[in-house]
Design an enzyme around this catalytic site. Sequence first.
Site, PDB file in Angstrom:
ATOM      1  N   CYS A   1      -7.242  -6.270  -6.295  1.00 60.23           N
ATOM      2  CA  CYS A   1      -6.735  -6.053  -5.085  1.00 60.23           C
ATOM      3  C   CYS A   1      -6.071  -6.935  -4.230  1.00 60.23           C
ATOM      4  O   CYS A   1      -5.489  -6.744  -3.152  1.00 60.23           O
ATOM      5  CB  CYS A   1      -7.834  -5.290  -4.269  1.00 60.23           C
ATOM      6  SG  CYS A   1      -8.669  -3.769  -5.261  1.00 60.23           S
TER       7      CYS A   1
ATOM      8  N   ARG B   1      -2.925   4.245   4.111  1.00 58.44           N
ATOM      9  CA  ARG B   1      -4.339   3.884   4.399  1.00 58.44           C
ATOM     10  C   ARG B   1      -5.449   4.318   3.757  1.00 58.44           C
ATOM     11  O   ARG B   1      -6.342   3.535   3.327  1.00 58.44           O
ATOM     12  CB  ARG B   1      -4.551   4.314   5.844  1.00 58.44           C
ATOM     13  CG  ARG B   1      -3.680   3.960   6.977  1.00 58.44           C
ATOM     14  CD  ARG B   1      -4.034   4.312   8.298  1.00 58.44           C
ATOM     15  NE  ARG B   1      -3.056   3.353   9.453  1.00 58.44           N
ATOM     16  CZ  ARG B   1      -3.204   3.833  10.831  1.00 58.44           C
ATOM     17  NH1 ARG B   1      -4.053   4.687  11.040  1.00 58.44           N
ATOM     18  NH2 ARG B   1      -2.415   3.050  11.381  1.00 58.44           N
TER      19      ARG B   1
ATOM     20  N   TYR C   1       0.884  -1.234   0.058  1.00 59.11           N
ATOM     21  CA  TYR C   1      -0.092   0.004   0.011  1.00 59.11           C
ATOM     22  C   TYR C   1       0.792   1.282   0.005  1.00 59.11           C
ATOM     23  O   TYR C   1       0.617   2.273  -0.693  1.00 59.11           O
ATOM     24  CB  TYR C   1      -0.891  -0.068   1.226  1.00 59.11           C
ATOM     25  CG  TYR C   1      -1.810  -1.094   1.396  1.00 59.11           C
ATOM     26  CD1 TYR C   1      -2.929  -1.210   0.627  1.00 59.11           C
ATOM     27  CD2 TYR C   1      -1.746  -2.282   2.281  1.00 59.11           C
ATOM     28  CE1 TYR C   1      -3.832  -2.321   0.623  1.00 59.11           C
ATOM     29  CE2 TYR C   1      -2.460  -3.121   2.459  1.00 59.11           C
ATOM     30  CZ  TYR C   1      -3.478  -3.544   1.437  1.00 59.11           C
ATOM     31  OH  TYR C   1      -4.366  -4.396   1.629  1.00 59.11           O
TER      32      TYR C   1
END
EC number: 2.1.1.63
Length: 191
Positions: free
Chosen positions: A151, A134, A120
């Site tokens: 994903c 986040r 991420y």
Amino acid sequence: MKNIYLLYSIIDVSYTKALIVTNTHGSLYYASLGDKPEVLIVTMKKDFARFKNYVLQPIVGKANSEVSETLEKFRLMAEDPRLINTMHKQIPYEFIFGTELQRKVWNQLMNTNASETVCYSQMASNLGMPKSSRVVGAACGANKIALFVPCHRALTKSGQISGYRWGVPLKQRLLKLEQKPLQKESSLKEK
């Protein structure tokens, strides 16, 4: 506002079920994974609730050739997620969900290759937002086109699985399936 008619169908794959939503021309709008058809349908209806002009109809009988082709290609991709990148070129799709930023995250994920993972924080840096891992994680969680927007390839900086909209066990399985060597499929010739 004119109504837009979408068709949905639940298909079986060896490890789960997939609910697929397309338009009448076979463009993919939505895909969800799970074992319980009734839960997939309820979730789909909740996800589409804010789109008052979209009319969801189950496919009854045989779908037209364009829709059938999308369903079959999605099934092949679900059975062998190493084909995801190939299917990006073969399955027409349209993003109707998500913010501009979420769509940027999804497009970045669509550029990852099978058997590769991305963290991420690296995705956030690639988007020019190095402190927003986040936000990237939340964008992954907001994805409404399972598998097609991969994903499941997004992990924490330490390489851990932090979650998956369709369940951590399914994410683990998909990552494992992508590690197998890819064999050529004669039925996947580009059209």
